[in-house]
Enzyme design. Structure first.
Site, PDB file in Angstrom:
ATOM      1  N   CYS A 110       0.729  -1.239  -0.087  1.00 49.10           N
ATOM      2  CA  CYS A 110      -0.126  -0.059   0.002  1.00 49.10           C
ATOM      3  C   CYS A 110       0.875   1.378   0.022  1.00 49.10           C
ATOM      4  O   CYS A 110       0.354   2.433  -0.131  1.00 49.10           O
ATOM      5  CB  CYS A 110      -0.997  -0.126   1.083  1.00 49.10           C
ATOM      6  N   HIS A 244      -3.392   6.799   3.605  1.00 47.00           N
ATOM      7  CA  HIS A 244      -3.738   5.327   3.046  1.00 47.00           C
ATOM      8  C   HIS A 244      -5.065   5.010   3.492  1.00 47.00           C
ATOM      9  O   HIS A 244      -5.409   5.015   4.713  1.00 47.00           O
ATOM     10  CB  HIS A 244      -2.857   4.374   3.517  1.00 47.00           C
ATOM     11  N   ASN A 274     -10.239  -0.301   0.620  1.00 48.46           N
ATOM     12  CA  ASN A 274      -8.833  -0.217   0.570  1.00 48.46           C
ATOM     13  C   ASN A 274      -8.167  -0.733  -0.793  1.00 48.46           C
ATOM     14  O   ASN A 274      -8.217  -1.976  -1.136  1.00 48.46           O
ATOM     15  CB  ASN A 274      -8.195  -1.126   1.659  1.00 48.46           C
TER      16      ASN A 274
END
Ligand code: ACO
Length: 320
Positions: A110, A244, A274
């Site tokens: 990520c 994030h 996500n």
């Protein structure tokens, strides 16, 4: 002299899957998912290919920056897995935009886009590039175990891109790794070596959610402080936080002590889930298109992910 963000783009798959849709085949509910994570729905690849999304996002970013494919000096793609191991997704994008620049993929889960921003900064500082195309594309729906309700409900698919060019903008960047298997995804698919003696593990993602949660809150807080210190500013001086988008509770917990007004913390998690590396890129593009940023605003990107990796980048918005 470092870089400024000259253009952005993003593309999401057409198919939208709500929490209620997931509850049709998993023992879960909209109430559980939303209260624990802030996610309502996510986009999921069906007929589209990931590289088509990546190319479309890259073309948007180039057009936004007024840059032609042949003017790009370096192509970086943040992804955990493209459609092919080779050619890399970065090479595929390069082919589509008519570029012969060096191109490679970066897997920092990520945090991939932040790693790419720092690589771009290094190439520019070394005089090896003036214009860098950074792409991110993730097909999380093809990496998770759809029978594991504790992980598959968290993720979504998407692609984004930004063009960064030599100039004033980036103020600081910090990257780190804390190696751990708290999130892991064996890469043994298709192995048929007659010599292989390593037992084949489950192929989908395995995640210790609680461990990752604790790491994330701690790592995001530390990276924010380090990146702000390196930029010579305080966390309160940041105009826009682009964290994030893993879990809204992680974002709230890691920013709590700085008392940042909620409206300065940008979110798209409720609609996208996500998207791994792509989360901050799509977030940037969506808010850039809304006209949220003003010239001179300080943006702070912060992320954590599998590896475990973490990082933060502070950059001034240098566009009208
Ligand atoms: N629906 C209903 N119940 C569920 C679900 C679900 N989708 N998932 C888990 N549960 C159950 C569990 O089985 C558990 O039941 P039990 O008490 O009977 O054992 C209960 O809910 C509570 O589970 P917890 O794990 O304690 O729930 P928690 O509040 O910690 O939230 C979550 C779990 C959302 C996964 C949280 O730990 C988290 O967000 N962790 C970080 C994960 C993350 O960010 N991953 C991405 C990393 S980046 C990358 O991978 C690229």
């Amino acid at each position: 002299m470092s870089f400024y963000i000259a253009g952005t783009g993003s593309v999401l798959p057409e198919k939208v899957v709500s929490n209620d849709d997931l509850a049709q085949f998993l023992d879960t509910s909209d109430e559980w998912i939303f209260t624990r994570t802030g996610i309502r729905r996510r986009h999921v690849l069906t007929g589209e290919r990931l590289d088509d999304l990546a190319v479309a996002a890259a073309e948007q970013a180039l057009s936004d920056a007024g840059v032609k494919g042949e003017e790009v000096d370096l192509i970086l793609c943040a992804t955990m897995r493209g459609d092919f191991y080779t050619p890399s997704l970065a090479c595929t994008v390069g082919g589509a935009i008519g570029s012969h620049a060096p191109a490679f993929d970066v897997n920092a889960a990520c945090v991939g886009v932040l790693y790419c921003m720092e690589i771009a900064d290094s190439f520019i500082a070394a005089g090896k590039a003036e214009t860098v195309l950074i792409v991110s594309a993730e097909a999380m729906s093809k990496l998770v175990d759809w029978t594991d309700r504790a992980s598959c409900v968290l993720f979504g698919d998407g692609a984004g891109a930004m063009v960064v060019r030599k100039g004033e903008g980036r103020l600081s960047g910090v990257l780190r790794s804390d190696p751990s298997f708290a999130i892991h995804m064996p890469n043994l698919e298709g192995i048929n070596s007659p010599y292989n003696q390593v037992p084949q593990e489950k192929l989908a993602m395995v995640m210790d959610g609680g461990e990752v949660y604790k790491f994330a809150v701690n790592a995001m807080g530390h990276r924010i402080e380090e990146a702000c210190a390196a930029a010579g500013i305080a966390p309160a001086d940041v105009d826009w936080y682009l964290p994030h988008q893993a879990n809204v509770r992680i974002i709230d917990a890691s920013l709590k002590k700085y008392r940042i007004p909620k409206e300065r913390v940008l979110l798209n998690i409720s609609e996208c889930g996500n998207m791994s590396a792509t989360s901050v890129m799509v977030l940037l593009d969506q808010y850039a298109k809304k006209g949220t940023f003003r010239r001179g605003d300080k943006l702070l990107f912060v992320a954590f992910g599998g590896g475990l990796t973490s990082g933060a980048v502070v950059s001034v918005w240098n566009r009208d």
